[in-house]
Scaffold this motif. Structure first.
Motif, short mmCIF file in Angstrom:
data_model
loop_
_atom_site.label_atom_id
_atom_site.label_comp_id
_atom_site.label_asym_id
_atom_site.label_seq_id
_atom_site.Cartn_x
_atom_site.Cartn_y
_atom_site.Cartn_z
N ASP A 174 0.83 -1.21 0.00
CA ASP A 174 0.00 0.00 0.00
C ASP A 174 0.87 1.26 0.00
OD1 ASP A 174 -2.38 -1.55 0.25
OD2 ASP A 174 -2.02 -1.72 2.41
N ILE A 175 1.90 1.26 0.84
CA ILE A 175 2.79 2.43 0.94
C ILE A 175 3.50 2.68 -0.39
CG2 ILE A 175 4.88 3.33 2.08
CD1 ILE A 175 3.91 1.82 4.62
N LEU A 176 4.02 1.59 -0.98
CA LEU A 176 4.73 1.72 -2.25
C LEU A 176 3.78 2.22 -3.35
CD1 LEU A 176 6.81 -1.60 -2.08
CD2 LEU A 176 7.76 0.71 -2.00
N MET B 186 0.90 3.99 -2.96
CA MET B 186 0.50 5.38 -2.68
C MET B 186 1.63 6.35 -3.05
SD MET B 186 -2.64 5.42 -1.15
CE MET B 186 -2.79 6.67 0.10
N ALA B 187 2.86 5.97 -2.70
CA ALA B 187 4.02 6.83 -2.98
C ALA B 187 4.23 6.99 -4.48
CB ALA B 187 5.27 6.25 -2.33
N SER B 188 4.00 5.91 -5.24
CA SER B 188 4.18 5.97 -6.70
C SER B 188 3.17 6.93 -7.35
CB SER B 188 4.06 4.57 -7.32
OG SER B 188 2.72 4.10 -7.23
N LYS B 189 2.03 7.10 -6.67
CA LYS B 189 1.00 8.01 -7.17
C LYS B 189 1.16 9.42 -6.59
CE LYS B 189 -1.40 4.75 -9.29
NZ LYS B 189 -1.56 4.73 -10.76
N GLY B 190 2.17 9.58 -5.72
CA GLY B 190 2.42 10.88 -5.08
C GLY B 190 1.35 11.26 -4.09
N LYS B 191 0.71 10.26 -3.52
CA LYS B 191 -0.40 10.51 -2.59
C LYS B 191 -0.01 10.26 -1.14
CE LYS B 191 -4.11 9.18 -5.80
NZ LYS B 191 -5.22 8.22 -6.02
N LYS C 221 10.68 4.73 0.29
CA LYS C 221 12.11 4.62 0.01
C LYS C 221 12.79 3.70 1.03
CE LYS C 221 15.53 5.76 -2.62
NZ LYS C 221 15.56 5.27 -4.01
N TRP C 222 12.36 3.84 2.30
CA TRP C 222 12.91 2.96 3.36
C TRP C 222 12.62 1.49 3.03
CZ3 TRP C 222 12.15 -0.90 6.74
CH2 TRP C 222 12.98 -0.99 7.85
N ILE C 223 11.38 1.23 2.60
CA ILE C 223 10.98 -0.14 2.26
C ILE C 223 11.79 -0.67 1.07
CG2 ILE C 223 9.07 -1.56 1.34
CD1 ILE C 223 7.17 0.27 3.02
N GLU C 224 11.97 0.16 0.05
CA GLU C 224 12.72 -0.25 -1.14
C GLU C 224 14.17 -0.62 -0.79
OE1 GLU C 224 12.27 3.05 -3.74
OE2 GLU C 224 10.22 2.50 -4.36
#
Length: 488
Positions: free
Chosen positions: A306-308, A310-315, A330-333
């Motif tokens: 979910d975090i990845l 949402m972040a890819s959508k800039g939300k 970024k931390w997860i990646e």
């Protein structure tokens, strides 16, 4: 068979409980000072980290007062500051001096073990019991075959014809040669009855060398580290053999350390690649620090995916800003990259270990250490087991279960295995003792005594060996004065 195995498991659990109870009862009822007086604890020592050695963290514990203890190299110790039984920090003693003791740890050492004055207690280790129980629960066909011989469910096959043998050790006596020939030609098992002073280790070293000459992969074990080291040291004289010693490197004698799996892995060509990946991991950990770790308070119910997404959508969402979401992503990646790097290290380590094991003619270990994952899938042609008359049946079954044939060496006329539990007394009856009683034709007595002259040997020879031993002419005239003179 099932009933017999179930009973063995019950017996080793009785013995495990007795050992642990003995230790915990003593620790809980005795003061640290009293335990130290008995030689089983060391109080008020302070730790100093010495860095890593063969992948293990080394800490030196010392004090100004002299340390007088029975705790020795290879022993496991429990480290604590208050109540030892509340601690789970254990390590293995690697070296001891008059005022210090060095301990190796296979996990990160907490700060309190370095900063505070601590207590070291001699500790009972149940890993050997767990290995025996696991082996019995998953006993291989060869392991079951060994039990079938003593349960009268299988008869041993006759030996094959012995091919011509060019002996490496030209000074072997006739009984030693006969033992080697019978062991080489056996289809299933053979027993080498070696009373003290009859050259049992010398015979086993020749036998192992001869087995490798036939292209056989050998597993050589014993109950104690000292006996394994003794065989290893003598085999090292044969420069044609590739040897690998399993087990905790700190329980191996310093002279033999270069033959250990840990040392060989540390010096393997692929280890350079592992070190590069470790540096890469260190760099990634530093990069990860600048980003927000997705702890529950920041996640607010969002999973990694979910975090990845949402972040890819800039939300952002649920009170989390888009920047915070990107930082967590970024931390997860980076964390996923770190996990992948660790997986890569594991794959390389497995390749290294396989390479070392596959290229070895002889693998040496204690009975317990032969349960290690490193040789879990290795098929051995023969298991050669020293001190078999001092090892319980669950113990010798670990190496036996891994090989097509097995050779037991020992002397059932000497002391049996030490059993603590009153309920586990049946464990003192060994496989060696049972097999030699049931199938005496499958054994060979080493009959030349090289330590005692005929006068010294007279009583044990008559009492235990039916006058079957003869003293070698080299010790005919030996006396106490000769021994004293040799030590001056």
């Amino acid at each position: 068979m099932k009933k017999y195995i179930k009973n063995l498991i019950t017996l080793i659990n009785y013995e495990r409980d007795a050992e642990i109870d003995l230790m915990t009862r003593e620790i809980s009822t005795m003061s640290g000072q009293k335990r130290e007086e008995l030689g089983r604890a060391i109080n008020k020592v302070k730790g100093k980290s010495l860095g890593k050695e063969l992948g293990l963290q080394i800490v030196q514990f010392g004090r100004s007062e002299v340390i007088d203890t029975e705790i020795s190299v290879g022993d496991m110790v429990l480290v604590s500051t208050d109540n030892p039984l509340r601690s789970d920090l254990t390590g293995t003693v690697t070296e001891k001096g008059a005022r210090f003791i060095k301990v190796a740890f296979d996990k990160r050492v907490p700060k309190w073990a370095i900063k505070k004055k601590v207590r070291l207690d001699l500790y009972a280790n149940d890993i050997t019991f767990r290995r025996m129980e696991d082996n019995l629960n998953h006993l291989s066909l060869k392991g079951k075959n060994a039990l079938e011989y003593i349960l009268n469910e299988r008869n041993p096959k006759k030996n094959r014809d012995v091919p011509y043998i060019a002996y490496i050790d030209e000074n072997l006596n006739d009984s030693q040669k006969e033992a080697i020939e019978n062991a080489l030609s056996c289809e299933n098992f053979f027993l080498i009855h070696g009373p003290f002073g009859t050259g049992k280790t010398r015979t086993l070293v020749e036998l192992i060398s001869q087995e490798t000459r036939q292209g056989h992969k050998v597993l050589a074990t014993a109950e104690s580290n000292a006996a394994v080291d003794n065989i290893l040291e003598r085999l090292m004289d044969n420069k044609k053999l590739t040897l690998t010693r399993l087990g905790h490197p700190q329980r191996v004698s310093k002279h033999n350390i270069t033959q250990t799996l840990a040392y060989k892995a540390e010096n393997h060509k692929l280890n350079k690649k592992i070190k590069k990946i470790h540096k890469k991991i260190d760099n990634m950990i530093e990069k990860r620090k600048v980003h927000t770790k997705p702890t529950p308070q920041y996640r607010r119910g969002y999973g990694d995916y979910d975090i990845l997404h949402m972040a890819s959508k800039g939300k952002g969402g649920r009170g989390i800003s888009s920047d915070k979401m990107k930082s967590m992503a970024k931390w997860i990646e980076i964390n996923q990259e770190i996990d992948e790097a660790h997986d890569e290290i594991k794959r390389i380590e497995n390749r290294m270990i396989k390479d070392i094991i596959d290229s070895s003619d002889v693998i040496l270990a204690t009975n317990s250490s032969s349960a290690l994952e490193a040789i879990a899938r290795v098929k051995f042609d023969v298991a050669i087991i020293d001190e078999a008359s001092q090892a319980t049946i669950p113990s010798v079954l670990i190496p036996i279960a891994k090989a097509h044939r097995f050779i037991l060496a020992g002397d059932h006329k000497q002391l049996p295995p030490t059993i603590i539990s009153d309920r586990a007394g049946a464990l003192s009856k060994t496989l060696f003792e049972e097999l030699i009683r049931m199938y005496p034709f499958k054994s060979q007595l080493l009959d030349i005594q090289y330590r005692m002259n005929s006068l010294l040997m007279k009583f044990p020879n008559e009492e235990f060996y039916n006058n079957g031993l003869k003293s070698d002419s080299s010790v005919d005239d030996i006396n106490i004065r000769d021994i004293l003179d040799s030590h001056q």
